[in-house]
Design a protein around this motif. Structure first.
Motif, PDB file in Angstrom:
ATOM      1  N   ARG A 235       0.879  -0.850   0.173  1.00 56.41           N
ATOM      2  CA  ARG A 235       0.046  -0.269  -0.123  1.00 56.41           C
ATOM      3  C   ARG A 235       0.841   1.564   0.109  1.00 56.41           C
ATOM      4  O   ARG A 235       1.939   1.288   0.546  1.00 56.41           O
ATOM      5  N   HIS A 237       0.868   5.743  -0.195  1.00 58.60           N
ATOM      6  CA  HIS A 237      -0.296   6.713  -0.348  1.00 58.60           C
ATOM      7  C   HIS A 237       0.879   7.895  -1.783  1.00 58.60           C
ATOM      8  O   HIS A 237       2.208   8.067  -1.249  1.00 58.60           O
ATOM      9  N   THR A 239       2.271  11.598  -2.736  1.00 58.44           N
ATOM     10  CA  THR A 239       2.414  12.641  -2.081  1.00 58.44           C
ATOM     11  C   THR A 239       3.077  13.517  -2.716  1.00 58.44           C
ATOM     12  O   THR A 239       2.979  15.067  -1.765  1.00 58.44           O
ATOM     13  N   LEU A 249       6.314   8.929  -3.593  1.00 60.54           N
ATOM     14  CA  LEU A 249       5.098   7.636  -2.341  1.00 60.54           C
ATOM     15  C   LEU A 249       5.079   7.122  -1.351  1.00 60.54           C
ATOM     16  O   LEU A 249       6.497   7.464  -1.077  1.00 60.54           O
ATOM     17  N   GLY A 266      -2.116  11.964  -2.081  1.00 62.75           N
ATOM     18  CA  GLY A 266      -2.960  11.699  -1.510  1.00 62.75           C
ATOM     19  C   GLY A 266      -3.732  10.768  -1.345  1.00 62.75           C
ATOM     20  O   GLY A 266      -4.583   9.975  -0.888  1.00 62.75           O
ATOM     21  N   GLU A 268      -4.193   6.431  -1.898  1.00 65.58           N
ATOM     22  CA  GLU A 268      -4.213   5.563  -1.867  1.00 65.58           C
ATOM     23  C   GLU A 268      -3.721   4.375  -2.888  1.00 65.58           C
ATOM     24  O   GLU A 268      -4.894   4.256  -3.231  1.00 65.58           O
TER      25      GLU A 268
END
Length: 366
Positions: A235, A237, A239, A249, A266, A268
């Motif tokens: 996983r 995110h 950024t 990320l 932002g 995921e």
């Protein structure tokens, strides 16, 4: 809602003996051709009566010693590999066909909008592309008001562009839908992108099952997934998007930079990192072109019959998988519990390895 499956069936000298549960979200049945995947979904759908079976969806019994519920009473939506639309009916008529058998679907307009098929309603299946046909077939299955959705190799007959066309709709169905999905595939990239749980089949038996992130990163699963397909799913995110085309990320073990990420800041997303694309170093390296360097700890080492070894790595709570030679294990003195560094090239994650956003870089070995 939980699907419980326990069945035994013998046909053509092949013995199928499986037991598993599929809960909310997408449960993938994965295995090579002949592993028993289609037989299982046909049994769940009621298209096949197994020799012995205990199949239930919550409190509804599909099969047991006394019961074999007919297909039309199971309320199961089925999407086949080849769509199987009625060629003499329009798209709208195909979508409404389940109502002839008592289906009372809700949200017809929402499903049509979600699948992007509103402009196709007046057309016949013969005028549609492969991806359009599969989206209509998916809409018809959803409009049968199903308790459960079965998808048997729904992308296998599509070429690369058509497959790329329909995958975002499957992503959306997963995120917006409430119906559990049993998804059959022998394509690792599809499973890594879509599934929440994974049932790994081999020779008519369940070899591994559990959350996707755990099964994909299990060194013991490498021979079943294939050494070139094995790898972990992380996983991440998003950024930042840099002006130089690199995006930053955040993953559990730190930050990584990748090329061409198109998901919004932002968001995921999932990253599938192939085991063959992970390098290991005893010390933090310097002077490398690769900038993605993560601190990791070895949690398991599995050496196979050949010259390779699969190394499971704790990366801040996530699991990475690396594939190295047995000679490297010996020369580096690799042992369980050892701290070291994993190196991943920015160009080593492919577009098909992403869920929730796209990456344009082509996969390459570091």
């Amino acid at each position: 809602m939980t699907l419980s499956v326990a069945l035994q069936h013998r046909f053509g000298g092949f013995d199928l003996d499986v037991r598993f549960e599929a809960g909310r979200g997408v449960t993938a049945l994965f295995g090579r051709s002949g592993a028993g995947k289609t037989t299982i979904v046909n049994a769940v759908a009621g298209l096949l009566r197994p020799d012995t079976a205990q199949i239930s969806l919550n409190t509804v019994t599909f099969n047991d010693a006394r019961t074999c519920l007919p297909p039309h009473k199971r309320r199961v939506g089925y999407v086949f590999q080849d769509a199987r639309l009625f060629p003499h009916l329009s798209v709208a008529q195909n979508l409404d066909y389940p109502q002839r058998f008592g289906a009372r679907p809700t949200g017809r307009d929402r499903i049509i909008e979600m699948l992007g098929i509103g402009a196709l309603l007046a057309r016949r299946p013969g005028t549609l592309s492969g991806g359009e046909r599969q989206r209509v077939a998916l809409g018809r299955a959803l409009l049968a008001d199903p308790r459960l959705l079965l998808m048997d190799e729904p992308l296998a007959a599509l070429d690369g562009p058509r497959k790329a066309e329909i995958l975002p709709y499957l992503d959306r169905l997963k995120s917006e839908g409430t119906v559990p999905i049993l998804y059959v595939s022998h394509a690792v990239d599809e499973v890594a992108r879509l599934a929440d749980h994974m049932v790994l089949l081999s020779g008519g038996r369940v070899a591994r099952q559990g959350p996707l992130f755990d099964v994909m990163a299990d060194p013991a699963a490498v021979p079943l997934l294939g050494v070139r397909e094995a790898g972990a799913v992380l996983r991440a995110h998003v950024t930042e998007h840099g002006l130089d085309g690199l995006s930053t990320l955040r993953v559990a073990a730190g930050e990584v930079q990748l090329m061409g990420v198109q998901a919004a800041v932002g968001a995921e997303i999932r990253l599938r990192v192939l085991a063959q694309d992970v390098l290991l170093s005893l010390d933090r390296p310097t002077g490398l072109s690769a900038q993605n360097i993560l601190p990791v700890t070895i949690t398991a080492i599995r050496e196979g019959d050949g010259p390779g070894a699969a190394i499971a790595l704790d990366a801040g709570g996530d699991t990475l998988l690396a594939r190295v030679t047995s000679r490297a294990v010996t020369s580096m003195g690799l042992t369980t519990g050892q701290n070291l560094f994993a190196i991943i090239k920015a160009t080593s994650v492919a577009q098909t390895a992403i869920s929730g956003g796209a990456i344009s870089a082509k996969a390459s070995a570091p």
